[in-house]
Write a protein that holds these residues in place. Sequence first.
Motif, PDB file in Angstrom:
ATOM      1  N   ILE A 104      10.560 -11.367 -38.990  1.00 50.16           N
ATOM      2  CA  ILE A 104       9.686 -10.908 -37.584  1.00 50.16           C
ATOM      3  C   ILE A 104       8.530 -11.704 -36.991  1.00 50.16           C
ATOM      4  O   ILE A 104       8.155 -11.635 -35.920  1.00 50.16           O
ATOM      5  N   ALA A 105       7.709 -12.309 -38.436  1.00 49.80           N
ATOM      6  CA  ALA A 105       6.745 -13.240 -37.492  1.00 49.80           C
ATOM      7  C   ALA A 105       7.168 -13.756 -36.803  1.00 49.80           C
ATOM      8  O   ALA A 105       7.057 -14.455 -35.815  1.00 49.80           O
ATOM      9  N   ALA A 106       8.395 -15.110 -37.594  1.00 46.79           N
ATOM     10  CA  ALA A 106       9.139 -16.213 -36.315  1.00 46.79           C
ATOM     11  C   ALA A 106       9.306 -15.483 -34.939  1.00 46.79           C
ATOM     12  O   ALA A 106       8.925 -16.013 -33.985  1.00 46.79           O
ATOM     13  N   THR A 107       9.821 -14.281 -35.273  1.00 47.71           N
ATOM     14  CA  THR A 107      10.168 -13.828 -34.207  1.00 47.71           C
ATOM     15  C   THR A 107       9.185 -13.424 -32.605  1.00 47.71           C
ATOM     16  O   THR A 107       8.764 -13.498 -32.154  1.00 47.71           O
ATOM     17  N   ALA A 108       7.347 -12.806 -33.597  1.00 48.45           N
ATOM     18  CA  ALA A 108       7.242 -12.490 -32.622  1.00 48.45           C
ATOM     19  C   ALA A 108       6.300 -13.577 -32.190  1.00 48.45           C
ATOM     20  O   ALA A 108       5.574 -14.087 -31.187  1.00 48.45           O
ATOM     21  N   LEU A 109       5.943 -15.238 -32.924  1.00 50.15           N
ATOM     22  CA  LEU A 109       5.307 -15.700 -33.090  1.00 50.15           C
ATOM     23  C   LEU A 109       6.724 -17.010 -31.524  1.00 50.15           C
ATOM     24  O   LEU A 109       5.804 -17.633 -30.766  1.00 50.15           O
ATOM     25  N   SER A 110       7.834 -16.500 -31.857  1.00 49.25           N
ATOM     26  CA  SER A 110       9.301 -16.931 -30.950  1.00 49.25           C
ATOM     27  C   SER A 110       8.424 -16.863 -29.746  1.00 49.25           C
ATOM     28  O   SER A 110       8.509 -17.252 -28.319  1.00 49.25           O
ATOM     29  N   LEU A 111       8.413 -14.647 -29.227  1.00 55.31           N
ATOM     30  CA  LEU A 111       7.994 -14.381 -28.052  1.00 55.31           C
ATOM     31  C   LEU A 111       6.815 -14.910 -27.598  1.00 55.31           C
ATOM     32  O   LEU A 111       6.561 -14.972 -26.040  1.00 55.31           O
ATOM     33  N   THR A 112       5.495 -14.884 -28.284  1.00 55.46           N
ATOM     34  CA  THR A 112       3.932 -15.649 -27.634  1.00 55.46           C
ATOM     35  C   THR A 112       4.695 -17.063 -27.197  1.00 55.46           C
ATOM     36  O   THR A 112       3.884 -17.035 -26.223  1.00 55.46           O
ATOM     37  N   LEU A 113       5.012 -17.999 -28.259  1.00 54.15           N
ATOM     38  CA  LEU A 113       5.853 -19.699 -27.347  1.00 54.15           C
ATOM     39  C   LEU A 113       6.376 -19.243 -26.135  1.00 54.15           C
ATOM     40  O   LEU A 113       5.956 -19.967 -25.251  1.00 54.15           O
ATOM     41  N   ALA A 114       7.034 -18.633 -26.455  1.00 62.85           N
ATOM     42  CA  ALA A 114       7.728 -18.409 -24.712  1.00 62.85           C
ATOM     43  C   ALA A 114       7.623 -17.684 -23.380  1.00 62.85           C
ATOM     44  O   ALA A 114       8.099 -17.671 -22.420  1.00 62.85           O
ATOM     45  N   THR A 115       6.067 -16.528 -23.522  1.00 59.65           N
ATOM     46  CA  THR A 115       5.217 -16.731 -23.437  1.00 59.65           C
ATOM     47  C   THR A 115       4.772 -17.251 -22.276  1.00 59.65           C
ATOM     48  O   THR A 115       3.260 -16.689 -22.118  1.00 59.65           O
ATOM     49  N   GLY A 116       4.134 -18.457 -23.089  1.00 58.50           N
ATOM     50  CA  GLY A 116       3.127 -19.152 -22.752  1.00 58.50           C
ATOM     51  C   GLY A 116       2.207 -18.593 -23.250  1.00 58.50           C
ATOM     52  O   GLY A 116       0.656 -19.100 -22.268  1.00 58.50           O
ATOM     53  N   GLY A 117       1.436 -18.284 -24.141  1.00 52.91           N
ATOM     54  CA  GLY A 117       0.890 -17.399 -24.982  1.00 52.91           C
ATOM     55  C   GLY A 117      -0.014 -18.756 -25.488  1.00 52.91           C
ATOM     56  O   GLY A 117      -1.455 -18.349 -25.670  1.00 52.91           O
ATOM     57  N   PHE A 118       0.213 -19.746 -25.258  1.00 55.43           N
ATOM     58  CA  PHE A 118      -0.646 -21.302 -25.628  1.00 55.43           C
ATOM     59  C   PHE A 118      -0.296 -22.109 -24.415  1.00 55.43           C
ATOM     60  O   PHE A 118       1.190 -22.364 -24.467  1.00 55.43           O
ATOM     61  N   ALA A 119      -1.766 -23.145 -23.940  1.00 61.38           N
ATOM     62  CA  ALA A 119      -0.754 -23.246 -22.666  1.00 61.38           C
ATOM     63  C   ALA A 119      -1.362 -24.827 -23.707  1.00 61.38           C
ATOM     64  O   ALA A 119      -0.500 -26.005 -22.976  1.00 61.38           O
ATOM     65  N   GLY A 120      -1.792 -25.377 -24.533  1.00 58.84           N
ATOM     66  CA  GLY A 120      -2.054 -26.501 -24.802  1.00 58.84           C
ATOM     67  C   GLY A 120      -0.841 -27.031 -25.876  1.00 58.84           C
ATOM     68  O   GLY A 120      -0.447 -26.575 -26.378  1.00 58.84           O
ATOM     69  N   GLU A 121      -0.650 -28.437 -26.021  1.00 59.53           N
ATOM     70  CA  GLU A 121      -0.054 -29.009 -27.086  1.00 59.53           C
ATOM     71  C   GLU A 121      -1.061 -29.078 -28.459  1.00 59.53           C
ATOM     72  O   GLU A 121      -2.170 -29.996 -28.082  1.00 59.53           O
ATOM     73  N   GLN A 122      -0.240 -29.162 -30.054  1.00 57.70           N
ATOM     74  CA  GLN A 122      -1.587 -29.387 -30.976  1.00 57.70           C
ATOM     75  C   GLN A 122      -1.735 -30.965 -30.864  1.00 57.70           C
ATOM     76  O   GLN A 122      -0.584 -31.747 -30.456  1.00 57.70           O
ATOM     77  N   TYR A 123      -2.163 -31.141 -31.818  1.00 61.02           N
ATOM     78  CA  TYR A 123      -2.265 -33.364 -31.766  1.00 61.02           C
ATOM     79  C   TYR A 123      -1.437 -33.162 -33.066  1.00 61.02           C
ATOM     80  O   TYR A 123      -1.476 -32.187 -34.107  1.00 61.02           O
ATOM     81  N   VAL A 124      -0.811 -33.484 -33.088  1.00 60.07           N
ATOM     82  CA  VAL A 124       0.454 -34.303 -34.091  1.00 60.07           C
ATOM     83  C   VAL A 124       0.630 -35.587 -34.486  1.00 60.07           C
ATOM     84  O   VAL A 124       0.631 -36.094 -33.156  1.00 60.07           O
ATOM     85  N   ASP A 125       0.064 -36.487 -36.037  1.00 63.80           N
ATOM     86  CA  ASP A 125       0.293 -37.615 -35.181  1.00 63.80           C
ATOM     87  C   ASP A 125       1.343 -38.165 -36.277  1.00 63.80           C
ATOM     88  O   ASP A 125       2.056 -38.241 -35.972  1.00 63.80           O
TER      89      ASP A 125
END
Length: 171
Positions: A6-27
Amino acid sequence: MFRMAIAATALSLTLATGGFAGEQYVDGTGYAVSGYDVVSYFDLPQASVGEAQPAPLKGKADYTAEYNGARFAFASAENRDRFLDDPAAFAPQYDGHCAYGVAKGGKVPGNPNLWRIVDDKLYLNITRNVVGFWEEDIPGNIDLAEQNWDGIEPDAASDRKIPDFTATTPN
């Protein structure tokens, strides 16, 4: 297992709908927060302002989760599951960029060893010198960062390396 699905599905929906505009810093490790377990920060005692914080736990490649377009590593399945229950509660502010840098209007990397939790939120900074400036007025710097964040969040994540920091890939 059902709860994680359920958490993974909710997270996928959030990401797909543009809930986060920026990019996470990844080294260069390929992980957010250089592969450190973001849940572990919340289990550590915080040092007083002006003192070095204790070291967070290093994540393991066996325990990962995706959030905000990045892979996070965890020291245990329990910490991964805690993260999946509420990723926004554990992910660092400003997509893992330096909180003082955001207060000054830009995106620079956050060092996972230079951290502070304020009001149940994880903030990272880039260098020990910057931590000193940040700690001179933490509430004021958070206010400035919050004002600046909307304008710089859509910008690409920093591609700079963290100064004086050697990252190791989670094992």
